[in-house]
Each structure stands twice: as structure tokens, then as C-alpha cells.
Design a protein around this motif. Structure first.
Motif, PDB file in Angstrom:
ATOM      1  N   GLN A 122     -14.246  -3.626  51.623  1.00  0.00           N
ATOM      2  CA  GLN A 122     -13.382  -2.451  51.566  1.00  0.00           C
ATOM      3  C   GLN A 122     -12.582  -2.330  52.776  1.00  0.00           C
ATOM      4  O   GLN A 122     -13.277  -1.632  53.586  1.00  0.00           O
ATOM      5  N   PRO A 123     -11.472  -2.445  53.015  1.00  0.00           N
ATOM      6  CA  PRO A 123     -10.730  -2.484  54.091  1.00  0.00           C
ATOM      7  C   PRO A 123     -10.348  -0.908  54.390  1.00  0.00           C
ATOM      8  O   PRO A 123      -9.901  -0.553  53.571  1.00  0.00           O
ATOM      9  N   ILE A 126      -6.107  -1.562  58.555  1.00  0.00           N
ATOM     10  CA  ILE A 126      -5.258  -2.884  58.661  1.00  0.00           C
ATOM     11  C   ILE A 126      -4.314  -2.709  59.492  1.00  0.00           C
ATOM     12  O   ILE A 126      -3.460  -1.880  59.595  1.00  0.00           O
ATOM     13  N   LYS A 130      -5.351  -8.455  61.430  1.00  0.00           N
ATOM     14  CA  LYS A 130      -6.904  -8.194  61.266  1.00  0.00           C
ATOM     15  C   LYS A 130      -6.982  -7.145  60.222  1.00  0.00           C
ATOM     16  O   LYS A 130      -6.247  -6.021  59.991  1.00  0.00           O
ATOM     17  N   LYS A 131      -8.116  -7.319  59.301  1.00  0.00           N
ATOM     18  CA  LYS A 131      -8.528  -6.179  58.423  1.00  0.00           C
ATOM     19  C   LYS A 131      -9.966  -5.555  58.870  1.00  0.00           C
ATOM     20  O   LYS A 131     -10.629  -6.336  59.142  1.00  0.00           O
ATOM     21  N   LEU A 132     -10.121  -4.200  59.256  1.00  0.00           N
ATOM     22  CA  LEU A 132     -11.534  -3.943  59.505  1.00  0.00           C
ATOM     23  C   LEU A 132     -12.121  -2.941  58.278  1.00  0.00           C
ATOM     24  O   LEU A 132     -11.228  -2.128  57.786  1.00  0.00           O
ATOM     25  N   GLY A 133     -13.189  -3.448  57.934  1.00  0.00           N
ATOM     26  CA  GLY A 133     -13.678  -2.356  56.787  1.00  0.00           C
ATOM     27  C   GLY A 133     -15.289  -2.397  56.822  1.00  0.00           C
ATOM     28  O   GLY A 133     -16.005  -2.779  57.651  1.00  0.00           O
ATOM     29  N   TYR A 156     -17.493  -0.442  61.164  1.00  0.00           N
ATOM     30  CA  TYR A 156     -16.317  -1.380  60.564  1.00  0.00           C
ATOM     31  C   TYR A 156     -16.450  -2.767  60.901  1.00  0.00           C
ATOM     32  O   TYR A 156     -16.931  -2.820  62.238  1.00  0.00           O
ATOM     33  N   GLN A 159     -12.804  -8.759  58.344  1.00  0.00           N
ATOM     34  CA  GLN A 159     -12.691  -9.396  57.201  1.00  0.00           C
ATOM     35  C   GLN A 159     -13.573 -10.810  57.333  1.00  0.00           C
ATOM     36  O   GLN A 159     -14.339 -11.492  56.673  1.00  0.00           O
TER      37      GLN A 159
END
Length: 182
Positions: A122-123, A126, A130-133, A156, A159
Motif C-alpha cells: 500500500q503506497p 509517492i 519512488k513509491k514508499l509504503g 515505510y 516498492q
């Protein structure tokens, strides 16, 4: 196999290791300099009752102790987590275990068994590159068919780090399937 990955946006330190039938995952945030200052300020505020004669009367003792307990339970705990916090996950074919480390303080290891494990990224943050989640681990309920949350990570990750975790978990399950050519 041991893999070290660093995400550069939040300075997350991510280690994944597979030993036999178990995947070990360690995630922690490497704090920036201002985080240490925040921890020092939070610790200094906890001693304010000592500086202002907070222990002269019974009422002032109760008020001072209540302030200190609430301050230690909430802001100081989170400041401590941001400096020394580390999340440990242990995943095998039958259970997922997790534990939180606060420097020299550790929570008890909690283990949840499952029949079929699924995970989702689940991001939350964003940016362009990069996407952090967080990772959410689920098990499908036999009665309702709906997913039941087993655990979600608290730190976090990127991805690409999630993809690495899923590769290792998939390999864990693939090693135990026997294939027939018939």
C-alpha cells in the motif's frame, strides 16, 4: 541469501535473509540529525516537574507523575522509536512472527498462524521516481471469503523492496511443491 537495500528518501535500512524454510526481514529507519535533537528535547521535557517543584504537595506529586507517565508513554516513546526503532519479521510456510525493537527494549515476539498467506503493498508516499509504503499480510477467511489482516509493517519501504520480499516468500513456497511430469 542476505540482501541489504537502502531507500534514499527516508533512509530506511532493509535486510532480508532466507535460512532454510524461513524468511527473516529487518526494517529500521536511519534517523537524521534533527531526530536525535527531537529525542533530547522530548527527554528534557519529561523532567520539567523536577525543575519546578512538582513534588512539594500530594496534589503536585500526582499531577507531576501523571504528566511524566503520559509524556513517556506517548511523545517520548515515538521519539525513541524514530531513533532506535526496528521491526523484525519472521515468515515461514505456516506462520508470520513480528517483533518491535526500541534499542535495548524489545516487545514480545508475536506469532500468527495462517492457512494461505497473501500480501499487498500500500503506497503512502509517492514522488516522481519512488513509491514508499507498507506491507499488509492477509489470510482469506474460510467462512466469509474476506481477507483478514494478519500484520502490517510499521516502517515505510520502497516498492522495489516489497518486490524483493515477495520474491523470497514465493521461493519459500515453491521449494516445497513437488512437480510431476505426468
Amino acid at each position: 541469501m542476505k540482501i541489504h537495500l537502502n531507500s534514499y528518501h527516508l533512509k530506511t535500512h532493509f535486510i532480508i535473509e532466507t535460512v532454510g524454510d524461513t524468511v527473516y526481514l529487518s526494517i529500521c529507519v536511519k534517523p537524521k540529525f534533527y531526530t536525535y535533537i527531537l529525542l533530547l528535547v522530548a527527554a528534557a521535557i519529561a523532567v520539567i516537574p523536577f525543575l519546578f517543584d512538582g513534588f512539594k504537595t500530594v496534589d503536585s506529586v500526582m499531577a507531576s507523575l501523571a504528566f511524566m507517565i503520559l509524556w513517556i508513554l506517548f511523545p517520548l516513546k515515538y521519539a525513541w522509536w524514530n531513533v532506535f526503532g526496528k521491526e523484525m519479521l519472521i515468515i515461514n510456510r505456516k506462520s508470520i512472527s513480528y517483533q518491535y525493537h526500541y534499542g535495548f527494549i524489545k516487545n514480545n515476539l508475536k506469532t500468527v498462524t495462517y492457512q494461505n498467506l497473501s500480501a499487498r503493498f500500500q503506497p503512502f508516499l509517492i514522488d516522481k521516481e519512488k513509491k514508499l509504503g507498507k506491507i499488509y499480510f492477509y489470510e482469506e477467511s474460510e467462512k466469509t471469503g474476506l481477507p483478514n489482516l494478519l500484520h502490517s509493517t510499521s516502517i515505510y519501504i520502497l516498492q522495489s523492496q516489497y518486490d524483493t520480499v515477495m520474491e523470497e516468500i514465493n521461493l519459500l513456497f515453491l521449494r516445497h511443491h513437488t512437480f510431476s511430469m505426468n
